[in-house]
Design a protein around this motif. Structure first.
Motif, PDB file in Angstrom:
ATOM      1  N   LYS A  10       0.811  -1.220   0.000  1.00 12.04           N
ATOM      2  CA  LYS A  10       0.000   0.000   0.000  1.00 12.04           C
ATOM      3  C   LYS A  10       0.844   1.270   0.000  1.00 12.04           C
ATOM      4  CE  LYS A  10      -3.826  -2.217   2.441  1.00 12.04           C
ATOM      5  NZ  LYS A  10      -4.691  -2.180   3.645  1.00 12.04           N
ATOM      6  N   GLY A  11       2.123   1.124   0.355  1.00 11.14           N
ATOM      7  CA  GLY A  11       3.024   2.271   0.359  1.00 11.14           C
ATOM      8  C   GLY A  11       3.144   2.912   1.736  1.00 11.14           C
ATOM      9  N   TYR A  12       4.352   3.368   2.045  1.00 12.88           N
ATOM     10  CA  TYR A  12       4.565   4.096   3.299  1.00 12.88           C
ATOM     11  C   TYR A  12       5.642   5.153   3.095  1.00 12.88           C
ATOM     12  CZ  TYR A  12       8.752   1.201   4.109  1.00 12.88           C
ATOM     13  OH  TYR A  12       9.961   0.580   4.007  1.00 12.88           O
ATOM     14  N   VAL A  13       5.679   6.123   4.055  1.00 17.49           N
ATOM     15  CA  VAL A  13       6.578   7.283   3.959  1.00 17.49           C
ATOM     16  C   VAL A  13       7.324   7.435   5.287  1.00 17.49           C
ATOM     17  CG1 VAL A  13       6.710   9.781   3.596  1.00 17.49           C
ATOM     18  CG2 VAL A  13       4.995   8.426   2.367  1.00 17.49           C
ATOM     19  N   SER A  29      -0.254  11.501  17.153  1.00 13.19           N
ATOM     20  CA  SER A  29      -0.604  10.752  15.943  1.00 13.19           C
ATOM     21  C   SER A  29      -1.064   9.341  16.291  1.00 13.19           C
ATOM     22  CB  SER A  29       0.596  10.694  14.988  1.00 13.19           C
ATOM     23  OG  SER A  29       0.985  11.996  14.607  1.00 13.19           O
ATOM     24  N   VAL A  30      -0.355   8.690  17.210  1.00 13.80           N
ATOM     25  CA  VAL A  30      -0.735   7.337  17.624  1.00 13.80           C
ATOM     26  C   VAL A  30      -2.103   7.351  18.292  1.00 13.80           C
ATOM     27  CG1 VAL A  30      -0.128   5.403  19.130  1.00 13.80           C
ATOM     28  CG2 VAL A  30       1.651   6.567  17.815  1.00 13.80           C
ATOM     29  N   ASN A  31      -2.367   8.381  19.118  1.00 19.31           N
ATOM     30  CA  ASN A  31      -3.658   8.483  19.799  1.00 19.31           C
ATOM     31  C   ASN A  31      -4.809   8.617  18.792  1.00 19.31           C
ATOM     32  OD1 ASN A  31      -2.320   8.319  22.238  1.00 19.31           O
ATOM     33  ND2 ASN A  31      -2.295  10.549  22.576  1.00 19.31           N
ATOM     34  N   ARG A  32      -4.543   9.173  17.635  1.00 22.92           N
ATOM     35  CA  ARG A  32      -5.593   9.353  16.624  1.00 22.92           C
ATOM     36  C   ARG A  32      -5.659   8.182  15.629  1.00 22.92           C
ATOM     37  NH1 ARG A  32      -6.185  15.648  14.751  1.00 22.92           N
ATOM     38  NH2 ARG A  32      -5.947  16.622  16.811  1.00 22.92           N
ATOM     39  N   GLY A  33      -4.961   7.093  15.959  1.00 27.74           N
ATOM     40  CA  GLY A  33      -5.073   5.902  15.134  1.00 27.74           C
ATOM     41  C   GLY A  33      -4.054   5.785  14.024  1.00 27.74           C
ATOM     42  N   VAL A  34      -3.068   6.659  13.994  1.00 27.83           N
ATOM     43  CA  VAL A  34      -2.028   6.584  12.976  1.00 27.83           C
ATOM     44  C   VAL A  34      -0.979   5.571  13.425  1.00 27.83           C
ATOM     45  CG1 VAL A  34      -0.242   7.863  11.727  1.00 27.83           C
ATOM     46  CG2 VAL A  34      -2.420   8.961  12.265  1.00 27.83           C
ATOM     47  N   THR A  35      -0.631   4.662  12.509  1.00 24.58           N
ATOM     48  CA  THR A  35       0.392   3.666  12.816  1.00 24.58           C
ATOM     49  C   THR A  35       1.759   4.246  12.487  1.00 24.58           C
ATOM     50  OG1 THR A  35      -1.134   1.871  12.287  1.00 24.58           O
ATOM     51  CG2 THR A  35       1.208   1.337  12.324  1.00 24.58           C
ATOM     52  N   VAL A  36       2.639   4.287  13.494  1.00 21.76           N
ATOM     53  CA  VAL A  36       4.002   4.805  13.323  1.00 21.76           C
ATOM     54  C   VAL A  36       4.960   3.741  13.845  1.00 21.76           C
ATOM     55  CG1 VAL A  36       5.590   6.704  13.778  1.00 21.76           C
ATOM     56  CG2 VAL A  36       3.118   7.134  13.720  1.00 21.76           C
ATOM     57  N   TRP A  37       5.942   3.405  13.044  1.00 19.82           N
ATOM     58  CA  TRP A  37       6.912   2.399  13.477  1.00 19.82           C
ATOM     59  C   TRP A  37       8.323   2.828  13.064  1.00 19.82           C
ATOM     60  CZ3 TRP A  37       3.978   2.058   9.168  1.00 19.82           C
ATOM     61  CH2 TRP A  37       4.586   1.674   7.959  1.00 19.82           C
ATOM     62  N   ASN A  38       9.314   2.132  13.629  1.00 18.76           N
ATOM     63  CA  ASN A  38      10.731   2.476  13.414  1.00 18.76           C
ATOM     64  C   ASN A  38      11.005   3.931  13.803  1.00 18.76           C
ATOM     65  OD1 ASN A  38      11.232  -0.080  12.542  1.00 18.76           O
ATOM     66  ND2 ASN A  38      11.424   0.447  10.368  1.00 18.76           N
ATOM     67  N   ILE A  39      10.493   4.309  15.002  1.00 13.45           N
ATOM     68  CA  ILE A  39      10.693   5.687  15.479  1.00 13.45           C
ATOM     69  C   ILE A  39      12.143   5.845  15.938  1.00 13.45           C
ATOM     70  CG2 ILE A  39       9.918   7.412  17.145  1.00 13.45           C
ATOM     71  CD1 ILE A  39       7.228   5.906  17.235  1.00 13.45           C
ATOM     72  N   LYS A  40      12.753   6.942  15.513  1.00 15.81           N
ATOM     73  CA  LYS A  40      14.176   7.165  15.816  1.00 15.81           C
ATOM     74  C   LYS A  40      14.398   8.644  16.137  1.00 15.81           C
ATOM     75  CE  LYS A  40      18.784   6.543  13.808  1.00 15.81           C
ATOM     76  NZ  LYS A  40      19.533   6.138  12.606  1.00 15.81           N
ATOM     77  N   SER A  48      12.125  10.792  13.738  1.00 15.39           N
ATOM     78  CA  SER A  48      11.586  10.272  12.477  1.00 15.39           C
ATOM     79  C   SER A  48      10.859   8.960  12.729  1.00 15.39           C
ATOM     80  CB  SER A  48      12.704  10.051  11.456  1.00 15.39           C
ATOM     81  OG  SER A  48      13.635   9.085  11.931  1.00 15.39           O
ATOM     82  N   GLY A  49      10.022   8.581  11.742  1.00 16.15           N
ATOM     83  CA  GLY A  49       9.281   7.319  11.818  1.00 16.15           C
ATOM     84  C   GLY A  49       8.583   7.035  10.490  1.00 16.15           C
ATOM     85  N   ASN A  50       8.178   5.799  10.353  1.00 20.40           N
ATOM     86  CA  ASN A  50       7.470   5.386   9.140  1.00 20.40           C
ATOM     87  C   ASN A  50       5.969   5.509   9.340  1.00 20.40           C
ATOM     88  OD1 ASN A  50       9.923   4.743   7.974  1.00 20.40           O
ATOM     89  ND2 ASN A  50       9.817   2.587   8.614  1.00 20.40           N
ATOM     90  N   VAL A  51       5.300   6.010   8.322  1.00 23.23           N
ATOM     91  CA  VAL A  51       3.848   6.208   8.372  1.00 23.23           C
ATOM     92  C   VAL A  51       3.246   5.670   7.081  1.00 23.23           C
ATOM     93  CG1 VAL A  51       1.988   7.887   8.580  1.00 23.23           C
ATOM     94  CG2 VAL A  51       4.126   8.268   9.786  1.00 23.23           C
ATOM     95  N   LYS A  52       2.087   4.991   7.191  1.00 22.59           N
ATOM     96  CA  LYS A  52       1.416   4.484   6.002  1.00 22.59           C
ATOM     97  C   LYS A  52       0.965   5.628   5.104  1.00 22.59           C
ATOM     98  CE  LYS A  52      -0.362   0.240   8.097  1.00 22.59           C
ATOM     99  NZ  LYS A  52      -1.578  -0.530   8.434  1.00 22.59           N
ATOM    100  N   LEU A  53       0.978   5.369   3.816  1.00 21.85           N
ATOM    101  CA  LEU A  53       0.568   6.385   2.849  1.00 21.85           C
ATOM    102  C   LEU A  53      -0.866   6.839   3.094  1.00 21.85           C
ATOM    103  CD1 LEU A  53       1.370   7.988   0.307  1.00 21.85           C
ATOM    104  CD2 LEU A  53       0.533   6.068  -1.057  1.00 21.85           C
ATOM    105  N   SER A  54      -1.719   5.925   3.558  1.00 21.00           N
ATOM    106  CA  SER A  54      -3.117   6.272   3.799  1.00 21.00           C
ATOM    107  C   SER A  54      -3.297   7.169   5.023  1.00 21.00           C
ATOM    108  CB  SER A  54      -3.941   4.994   3.981  1.00 21.00           C
ATOM    109  OG  SER A  54      -3.416   4.211   5.042  1.00 21.00           O
ATOM    110  N   ASP A  55      -2.270   7.240   5.891  1.00 20.64           N
ATOM    111  CA  ASP A  55      -2.371   8.077   7.102  1.00 20.64           C
ATOM    112  C   ASP A  55      -1.817   9.479   6.889  1.00 20.64           C
ATOM    113  OD1 ASP A  55      -3.547   6.047   8.564  1.00 20.64           O
ATOM    114  OD2 ASP A  55      -1.639   5.252   9.311  1.00 20.64           O
ATOM    115  N   ILE A  56      -1.306   9.777   5.724  1.00 20.03           N
ATOM    116  CA  ILE A  56      -0.725  11.103   5.467  1.00 20.03           C
ATOM    117  C   ILE A  56      -1.736  12.232   5.659  1.00 20.03           C
ATOM    118  CG2 ILE A  56       0.338  12.557   3.688  1.00 20.03           C
ATOM    119  CD1 ILE A  56       2.204  10.504   4.960  1.00 20.03           C
TER     120      ILE A  56
END
Length: 408
Positions: A10-13, A29-40, A48-56
């Motif tokens: 699906k793509g991620y940024v 962002s997490v509280n509003r249902g956005v999936t964020v992973w690999n936070i650095k 920084s972190g990865n976010v799904k394209l649909s959550d942009i």
């Protein structure tokens, strides 16, 4: 982990959040249902972190509510690959044209092979007929009849063929034929008699060699000698004439025709009423692209001008190299038909039954036999059908060669 499965499809940024306490932006962002992973943590005021394209869209909405700066660093996944691919128009055009060319080349005939131990003249006849059917190198596969129909056409149009097998192997049509060998009665060589094959009454005799053993109007049974191949005994010398044991017997191959009156008992059933369909010859063709149970029309729109329609469809799969794609070209033939009802009287049914019985018997006996008379032994009417039991008289040649063996 389940939340980020399929993210590449699906793509991620990867985003970089810059501002005072950037971890608060990630938490919101997490509280509003956005999936964020690999936070650095990138610095004192950035992470920084990865976010799904649909959550942009949600990320941008949060940024407008907070005083943070968002930077998009990496874009990964199929959507971005496709986007970069389609931006190269020349490459896309070449790719599409290559696919279309492969599809075109995969759906034309490149070679027609005729195998089997066939004489050259029969192979030439087969090649001529195939050209007449439109089967040749360069022909479009969708315009060709299915193999079963081609087999039937070839056996009908080429009497010398006993059997022909048609198989489509990729872009090659392979045909294997077997020549029809006309089976004739084994010809008896050397001395022979002519014997009766059926019981009957002798009507005419034509004997060119041999000694007749029967006369006109004689009744004969199967196996009766009609013409003997043994001639009268001839003495070898005048001295031996008096001694019959020394006489030499002369045998010849008997030849001739013995026409006898034979008889057959035949039963036949004829209905008084019949319903049948008659095609007028008017037809229209429609073409569809079929995907499973769905058909999309591509040629021949609208309804035919006739009401009663006979449908006949041919399905041809689209090929890509040696594989059949789940897409078919469907040719539908709509033919005008007329429903015919036929009624006849009992007398007409009897005459039709007699005619049918005589024609069927003539086919069994061959063209040389002559039907001389027929008689209805019994007739009955049951369930709208006339049943006939016939006695048919035939004149035919009943002679068959039989070799003369030593000791006969």
């Amino acid at each position: 982990m389940k939340q980020i499965q399929g993210s590449f499809i699906k793509g991620y940024v990867r985003i970089v959040v810059t501002g005072d306490r950037p971890e608060m932006f990630i938490q919101e962002s997490v509280n509003r249902g956005v999936t964020v992973w690999n936070i650095k943590r990138e610095g004192r005021k950035s992470c920084s972190g990865n976010v799904k394209l649909s959550d942009i869209p949600e990320i941008r909405k949060i940024r407008r509510e907070r005083n943070y700066k968002i930077t998009f660093e990496e874009r990964r996944g199929y959507p971005f690959l496709f986007s970069r691919f389609f931006r190269r128009k020349e490459f896309v055009f070449s790719f599409i044209m290559s696919i279309l060319l492969i599809l075109f080349m995969s759906n034309i005939i490149w070679k027609v092979e005729i195998t089997g131990e066939l004489p050259k003249e029969i192979e030439e006849k087969i090649a001529t007929q195939l050209n007449a059917y439109g089967i040749h190198a360069g022909a479009w596969i969708f315009t060709i009849d299915p193999p079963a129909k081609i087999q039937q056409k070839l056996t009908d149009d080429i009497p010398e063929l006993l059997w022909v097998g048609v198989r489509q192997k990729g872009t090659t049509y392979q045909l294997e034929g077997v020549e029809k060998i006309v089976v004739q009665d084994d010809k008896v060589e050397g001395p022979r008699n002519l014997v009766a094959t059926k019981k009957g009454i002798i009507k005419r005799m034509y004997v060119s060699k041999g000694v007749p053993q029967v006369e006109i109007n004689d009744y004969v049974e199967p196996g009766k000698i009609l013409v003997s191949g043994k001639l009268n005994e001839v003495p070898e010398s005048e001295e031996e004439d008096e001694n019959k044991e020394n006489r030499k017997e002369i045998v010849v191959p008997a030849e001739g025709e013995i026409i006898a009156s034979t008889w057959y008992e035949v039963d036949v059933t004829i209905p008084l009423k019949q319903n049948y369909e008659l095609l007028t010859g008017q037809q229209e063709k429609k073409y569809y692209i079929g995907i499973k149970n769905f058909k999309f029309p591509i040629w021949g729109f609208g309804s035919p001008d006739f009401q009663d329609v006979h449908h006949d469809s041919t399905t041809s799969p689209i090929k890509f190299l040696k594989w059949n794609l789940p897409i078919n070209i469907i040719e539908s033939t709509l033919s005008e038909k007329q429903l015919q009802k036929f009624e006849r009287t009992k007398e007409e049914a009897v005459q039709a039954g007699i005619k049918q019985a005589k024609e069927e018997l003539q086919l069994q006996l061959g063209p040389d036999a002559k039907i001389t008379s027929e008689k209805v032994l019994h007739e009955s009417l049951e369930n709208g059908k006339v049943k006939l039991y016939l006695y048919i008289t035939v004149e035919e040649n009943i002679a068959k060669a039989q070799p003369i063996t030593q000791g006969d």
